[in-house]
Design a protein around this motif. Sequence first.
Motif, PDB file in Angstrom:
ATOM      1  N   PHE A  63      62.505   8.825  48.013  1.00 58.97           N
ATOM      2  CA  PHE A  63      62.303   8.060  49.250  1.00 58.97           C
ATOM      3  C   PHE A  63      61.503   8.926  50.228  1.00 58.97           C
ATOM      4  O   PHE A  63      61.793  10.104  50.392  1.00 58.97           O
ATOM      5  CB  PHE A  63      63.670   7.713  49.856  1.00 58.97           C
ATOM      6  CG  PHE A  63      63.677   6.513  50.749  1.00 58.97           C
ATOM      7  CD1 PHE A  63      64.140   5.289  50.300  1.00 58.97           C
ATOM      8  CD2 PHE A  63      63.238   6.612  52.065  1.00 58.97           C
ATOM      9  CE1 PHE A  63      64.160   4.176  51.126  1.00 58.97           C
ATOM     10  CE2 PHE A  63      63.259   5.516  52.899  1.00 58.97           C
ATOM     11  CZ  PHE A  63      63.715   4.282  52.439  1.00 58.97           C
TER      12      PHE A  63
ATOM     13  N   ALA B  21      63.941  13.571  52.679  1.00 60.14           N
ATOM     14  CA  ALA B  21      63.411  13.287  54.021  1.00 60.14           C
ATOM     15  C   ALA B  21      64.064  11.999  54.524  1.00 60.14           C
ATOM     16  O   ALA B  21      63.832  10.930  53.955  1.00 60.14           O
ATOM     17  CB  ALA B  21      61.896  13.136  53.976  1.00 60.14           C
ATOM     18  N   ILE B  22      64.882  12.142  55.538  1.00 56.67           N
ATOM     19  CA  ILE B  22      65.563  10.979  56.115  1.00 56.67           C
ATOM     20  C   ILE B  22      64.959  10.752  57.505  1.00 56.67           C
ATOM     21  O   ILE B  22      65.013  11.638  58.366  1.00 56.67           O
ATOM     22  CB  ILE B  22      67.083  11.197  56.199  1.00 56.67           C
ATOM     23  CG1 ILE B  22      67.628  11.716  54.858  1.00 56.67           C
ATOM     24  CG2 ILE B  22      67.775   9.892  56.577  1.00 56.67           C
ATOM     25  CD1 ILE B  22      69.111  12.039  54.874  1.00 56.67           C
TER      26      ILE B  22
ATOM     27  N   HIS C 275      71.312   2.803  59.608  1.00 54.11           N
ATOM     28  CA  HIS C 275      71.259   3.263  58.215  1.00 54.11           C
ATOM     29  C   HIS C 275      71.032   4.776  58.132  1.00 54.11           C
ATOM     30  O   HIS C 275      71.680   5.475  57.345  1.00 54.11           O
ATOM     31  CB  HIS C 275      70.131   2.511  57.503  1.00 54.11           C
ATOM     32  CG  HIS C 275      70.165   2.647  56.018  1.00 54.11           C
ATOM     33  ND1 HIS C 275      71.178   2.135  55.236  1.00 54.11           N
ATOM     34  CD2 HIS C 275      69.305   3.237  55.149  1.00 54.11           C
ATOM     35  CE1 HIS C 275      70.940   2.409  53.969  1.00 54.11           C
ATOM     36  NE2 HIS C 275      69.810   3.080  53.895  1.00 54.11           N
TER      37      HIS C 275
ATOM     38  N   GLY D 115      66.877   8.562  46.412  1.00 48.77           N
ATOM     39  CA  GLY D 115      66.802   8.923  47.833  1.00 48.77           C
ATOM     40  C   GLY D 115      67.795  10.021  48.156  1.00 48.77           C
ATOM     41  O   GLY D 115      68.546  10.486  47.280  1.00 48.77           O
ATOM     42  N   SER D 116      67.828  10.421  49.422  1.00 50.22           N
ATOM     43  CA  SER D 116      68.675  11.544  49.832  1.00 50.22           C
ATOM     44  C   SER D 116      70.154  11.270  49.575  1.00 50.22           C
ATOM     45  O   SER D 116      70.932  12.204  49.357  1.00 50.22           O
ATOM     46  CB  SER D 116      68.468  11.830  51.315  1.00 50.22           C
ATOM     47  OG  SER D 116      67.134  12.201  51.543  1.00 50.22           O
ATOM     48  N   PHE D 117      70.536  10.006  49.615  1.00 49.11           N
ATOM     49  CA  PHE D 117      71.941   9.666  49.373  1.00 49.11           C
ATOM     50  C   PHE D 117      72.381  10.088  47.972  1.00 49.11           C
ATOM     51  O   PHE D 117      73.542  10.444  47.754  1.00 49.11           O
ATOM     52  CB  PHE D 117      72.129   8.149  49.552  1.00 49.11           C
ATOM     53  CG  PHE D 117      73.553   7.711  49.626  1.00 49.11           C
ATOM     54  CD1 PHE D 117      74.266   7.788  50.822  1.00 49.11           C
ATOM     55  CD2 PHE D 117      74.199   7.208  48.511  1.00 49.11           C
ATOM     56  CE1 PHE D 117      75.587   7.369  50.892  1.00 49.11           C
ATOM     57  CE2 PHE D 117      75.518   6.794  48.575  1.00 49.11           C
ATOM     58  CZ  PHE D 117      76.212   6.872  49.765  1.00 49.11           C
TER      59      PHE D 117
ATOM     60  N   VAL E 110      73.151   7.623  55.812  1.00 55.09           N
ATOM     61  CA  VAL E 110      72.501   8.390  54.735  1.00 55.09           C
ATOM     62  C   VAL E 110      72.516   9.887  55.080  1.00 55.09           C
ATOM     63  O   VAL E 110      72.867  10.732  54.238  1.00 55.09           O
ATOM     64  CB  VAL E 110      71.052   7.902  54.491  1.00 55.09           C
ATOM     65  CG1 VAL E 110      70.354   8.764  53.448  1.00 55.09           C
ATOM     66  CG2 VAL E 110      71.045   6.436  54.045  1.00 55.09           C
TER      67      VAL E 110
HETATM   68  N1  INI Z   1      66.679   7.719  51.749  1.00 48.12           N
HETATM   69  C1  INI Z   1      65.999   8.796  52.178  1.00 48.12           C
HETATM   70  O1  INI Z   1      65.899   9.789  51.448  1.00 48.12           O
HETATM   71  N2  INI Z   1      65.426   8.800  53.421  1.00 48.12           N
HETATM   72  C2  INI Z   1      65.511   7.736  54.254  1.00 48.12           C
HETATM   73  O2  INI Z   1      64.953   7.796  55.370  1.00 48.12           O
HETATM   74  C3  INI Z   1      66.231   6.590  53.823  1.00 48.12           C
HETATM   75  N3  INI Z   1      66.332   5.448  54.694  1.00 48.12           N
HETATM   76  O3  INI Z   1      65.971   5.546  55.860  1.00 48.12           O
HETATM   77  O4  INI Z   1      66.783   4.394  54.280  1.00 48.12           O
HETATM   78  C4  INI Z   1      66.808   6.608  52.535  1.00 48.12           C
HETATM   79  N4  INI Z   1      67.475   5.553  52.072  1.00 48.12           N
HETATM   80  C5  INI Z   1      67.792   5.361  50.670  1.00 48.12           C
HETATM   81  C6  INI Z   1      69.075   6.046  50.275  1.00 48.12           C
HETATM   82  O5  INI Z   1      68.901   7.460  50.194  1.00 48.12           O
HETATM   83  C7  INI Z   1      69.537   5.568  48.905  1.00 48.12           C
HETATM   84  O6  INI Z   1      68.576   5.891  47.927  1.00 48.12           O
HETATM   85  C8  INI Z   1      69.811   4.069  48.859  1.00 48.12           C
HETATM   86  O7  INI Z   1      70.639   3.665  49.929  1.00 48.12           O
HETATM   87  C9  INI Z   1      70.507   3.677  47.524  1.00 48.12           C
HETATM   88  O8  INI Z   1      71.768   4.324  47.391  1.00 48.12           O
END
Ligand code: INI
Length: 160
Positions: free
Chosen positions: A24, A86-87, A94, A61-63, A98
């Motif tokens: 992400f 990078a969030i 949201h 993503g970061s999550f 995260v």
């Molecule tokens: N993941 C990120 O790494 N950065 C973000 O800014 C972000 N935003 O803003 O939504 C983000 N969301 C995705 C999250 O990490 C998960 O991949 C997703 O929710 C599925 O579990």
Amino acid sequence: MTVYEGNFSGDLSDFRFAIVIGRFNDLVTDKLLSACQDCLKRHGIDIDPQSGQVDYVWVPGSFEVSIMAKKVASSGLYDAVICLGAIIRGDTPHFDFVAAEAAKGIAAVGFQTGVPVIFGILTTDTMQQALERAGIKGNLGWNYALNALEMASLMRQFKT
Ligand code: INI
């Protein structure tokens, strides 16, 4: 008394690192990764994914970074794990969820596994701020690699 400090030189040929990267905002995370690799390479680490001392794991993503960091740290194969993400704040809450889970999760992995886990997740209000920290005004990816080298070296000093 003894002073323990990690260092960045000497024989690093048997050090192994894993880098877990959130896809992400990959405009930013790609740049963090490049600087991270550049720093490791300039310290003599073979960064080639085929033959080298570094393995790369991409997650959505970061999550998702912490669950994969736990997996690789628990394998016992690595001296340190570098987490990159990078969030970037949007118009909804949201971001906060995260960011909080990523930070908590990554901290927990270090405590649970005893492997140094580097927190390389940028949390910024805007894409501009993120890019400034990933290339425009320096690149924190370089620092995260240095942190990993320092911690890996320090941890070796406590291995019997
Ligand atoms: N993941 C990120 O790494 N950065 C973000 O800014 C972000 N935003 O803003 O939504 C983000 N969301 C995705 C999250 O990490 C998960 O991949 C997703 O929710 C599925 O579990």
